[in-house]
Design a protein around this motif. Structure first.
Motif, PDB file in Angstrom:
ATOM      1  N   GLU A 166       0.824  -1.211   0.000  1.00  0.00           N
ATOM      2  CA  GLU A 166       0.000   0.000   0.000  1.00  0.00           C
ATOM      3  C   GLU A 166       0.856   1.258   0.000  1.00  0.00           C
ATOM      4  O   GLU A 166       0.553   2.231  -0.674  1.00  0.00           O
ATOM      5  N   GLN A 167       1.933   1.213   0.751  1.00  0.00           N
ATOM      6  CA  GLN A 167       2.835   2.374   0.786  1.00  0.00           C
ATOM      7  C   GLN A 167       3.477   2.611  -0.574  1.00  0.00           C
ATOM      8  O   GLN A 167       3.594   3.742  -1.022  1.00  0.00           O
ATOM      9  N   ILE A 168       3.882   1.509  -1.206  1.00  0.00           N
ATOM     10  CA  ILE A 168       4.502   1.638  -2.521  1.00  0.00           C
ATOM     11  C   ILE A 168       3.489   2.207  -3.503  1.00  0.00           C
ATOM     12  O   ILE A 168       3.772   3.163  -4.226  1.00  0.00           O
ATOM     13  N   GLU A 169       2.286   1.643  -3.469  1.00  0.00           N
ATOM     14  CA  GLU A 169       1.238   2.089  -4.380  1.00  0.00           C
ATOM     15  C   GLU A 169       0.933   3.572  -4.216  1.00  0.00           C
ATOM     16  O   GLU A 169       0.713   4.275  -5.194  1.00  0.00           O
ATOM     17  N   SER A 170       0.958   4.019  -2.983  1.00  0.00           N
ATOM     18  CA  SER A 170       0.596   5.415  -2.735  1.00  0.00           C
ATOM     19  C   SER A 170       1.648   6.377  -3.288  1.00  0.00           C
ATOM     20  O   SER A 170       1.374   7.561  -3.445  1.00  0.00           O
ATOM     21  N   ARG A 171       2.840   5.879  -3.571  1.00  0.00           N
ATOM     22  CA  ARG A 171       3.885   6.761  -4.131  1.00  0.00           C
ATOM     23  C   ARG A 171       3.799   6.867  -5.645  1.00  0.00           C
ATOM     24  O   ARG A 171       4.482   7.695  -6.245  1.00  0.00           O
ATOM     25  N   ILE A 172       3.011   6.011  -6.267  1.00  0.00           N
ATOM     26  CA  ILE A 172       2.869   6.054  -7.721  1.00  0.00           C
ATOM     27  C   ILE A 172       1.789   7.086  -8.051  1.00  0.00           C
ATOM     28  O   ILE A 172       0.703   7.060  -7.473  1.00  0.00           O
ATOM     29  N   SER A 173       2.106   8.008  -8.969  1.00  0.00           N
ATOM     30  CA  SER A 173       1.189   9.133  -9.200  1.00  0.00           C
ATOM     31  C   SER A 173      -0.148   8.713  -9.789  1.00  0.00           C
ATOM     32  O   SER A 173      -1.190   9.199  -9.374  1.00  0.00           O
ATOM     33  N   ILE A 174      -0.128   7.852 -10.802  1.00  0.00           N
ATOM     34  CA  ILE A 174      -1.368   7.508 -11.511  1.00  0.00           C
ATOM     35  C   ILE A 174      -1.478   5.999 -11.668  1.00  0.00           C
ATOM     36  O   ILE A 174      -0.513   5.353 -12.060  1.00  0.00           O
ATOM     37  N   GLN A 175      -2.641   5.441 -11.356  1.00  0.00           N
ATOM     38  CA  GLN A 175      -2.900   4.020 -11.586  1.00  0.00           C
ATOM     39  C   GLN A 175      -3.972   3.921 -12.652  1.00  0.00           C
ATOM     40  O   GLN A 175      -5.006   4.552 -12.547  1.00  0.00           O
ATOM     41  N   ARG A 176      -3.716   3.111 -13.662  1.00  0.00           N
ATOM     42  CA  ARG A 176      -4.680   3.042 -14.754  1.00  0.00           C
ATOM     43  C   ARG A 176      -4.997   1.585 -15.105  1.00  0.00           C
ATOM     44  O   ARG A 176      -4.137   0.895 -15.639  1.00  0.00           O
TER      45      ARG A 176
END
Ligand SMILES: Nc1ncnc2c1ncn2[C@@H]1O[C@H](COP(=O)(O)OP(=O)(O)O)[C@@H](O)[C@H]1O
Ligand SMILES: [Mg+2]
Length: 259
Positions: A166-176
């Motif tokens: 979750e922490q890693i995911e939150s650092r990625i600007s855009i999820q598509r």
């Protein structure tokens, strides 16, 4: 020139995935941020991203079991831009990565401009959590336009660290998230394979939308071999499917849903 992976065809059609990949890579370059394309196997991620990376002057690499650690990943990144490191220690290899992935300087009449590096990293779900964090650090420090791709499966060993992910995911600007094949995608690929007849196109679309682009392409390659050089007709699709999957109800896959 980047080497083309075996699963990526030399010529492609403009599927929805290709258009989304181009659009998202352009956004990543404009904002120097990270984007993550998520889709099931066979949605055409690797194909689209390899071609888009080449088109936009970026580099492409695919994480495997051999490159899922930080060191393996850093070597892979350098390799993707044609720099084979001779260094042995992680800290030296990391220095090279930070050096080569800086924005490129170009000089024009207006002075110096900095073009971000476009980097595509495919199959990111294979990365170890620590390697993933290091990759995001490179992105932040070097302002790399980073395009990540992979399936929805999470990091290796996720059971023990759901928080890490979750922490890693939150650092990625855009999820598509990527959609499966559309009717238009199936038609485009069908016509590239010389499919003939409305009924054949309808059956092909029914099949593609129930499966994925990989299965669709395999079916077409198989059917092409049965035509003796003419266009692919419905009969060839049926025969190809029966030969590939000798199950009594396999033709159901070609049936269009009643309107
Ligand atoms: N834009 C495209 N044009 C032509 N064929 C494609 C395209 N996208 C996917 N394919 C076909 O589908 C197969 C699977 O695509 P791939 O890019 O490997 O999917 P993913 O990386 O999402 O698993 C490819 O090997 C190729 O034959
Ligand atoms: Mg792939």
């Amino acid at each position: 020139m980047m080497e083309r992976p075996a699963n990526v065809p030399a010529t492609i059609v403009e599927t929805d995935t290709v258009q989304i990949a181009r659009e998202i890579a352009t956004v990543a370059m404009e904002y120097r941020c990270s984007v993550h394309l998520i889709g099931r196997a066979g949605t055409g991620k690797s194909t689209a991203l390899w071609h888009v990376a080449r088109e936009l002057g970026g580099s492409y690499c695919e994480v495997s079991q051999a490159t899922k650690s930080t060191k393996g990943l850093f070597e892979l990144l350098l390799d993707s831009i044609g720099r084979r490191t001779g260094k042995k220690y992680l800290s030296d290899i990391a220095d090279e990565v930070y050096y080569y992935f800086q924005p490129r300087e170009t000089v024009s009449e207006e002075g110096w401009t900095y073009t971000p590096r476009l980097l595509v990293v495919d199959e990111v779900q294979t990365l170890e959590a620590s390697a993933f964090r290091e990759l995001l650090r490179v992105q932040e420090k070097c302002e790399v336009a980073l395009v990540l791709a992979g399936n929805a499966e999470r990091l290796a060993g996720r059971a023990k660290d759901a928080n890490t992910w979750e922490q890693i995911e939150s650092r990625i600007s855009i999820q598509r998230p990527l959609p499966g094949p559309s009717r238009r995608d199936c038609d485009l690929i069908g016509s590239a394979y010389n499919v003939e007849g409305k009924d054949a196109y309808a059956a092909l679309a029914a099949f593609g939308m129930r499966t994925n682009l990989r299965d669709l392409t395999k079916l077409l390659q198989f059917a092409a071999g049965l035509t003796g050089g003419t266009g692919i007709r419905l009969k060839h699709l049926e025969d190809a499917l029966r030969l590939r999957k000798p199950k009594s109800d396999v033709l159901k896959l070609l049936r269009t849903v009643a309107a």
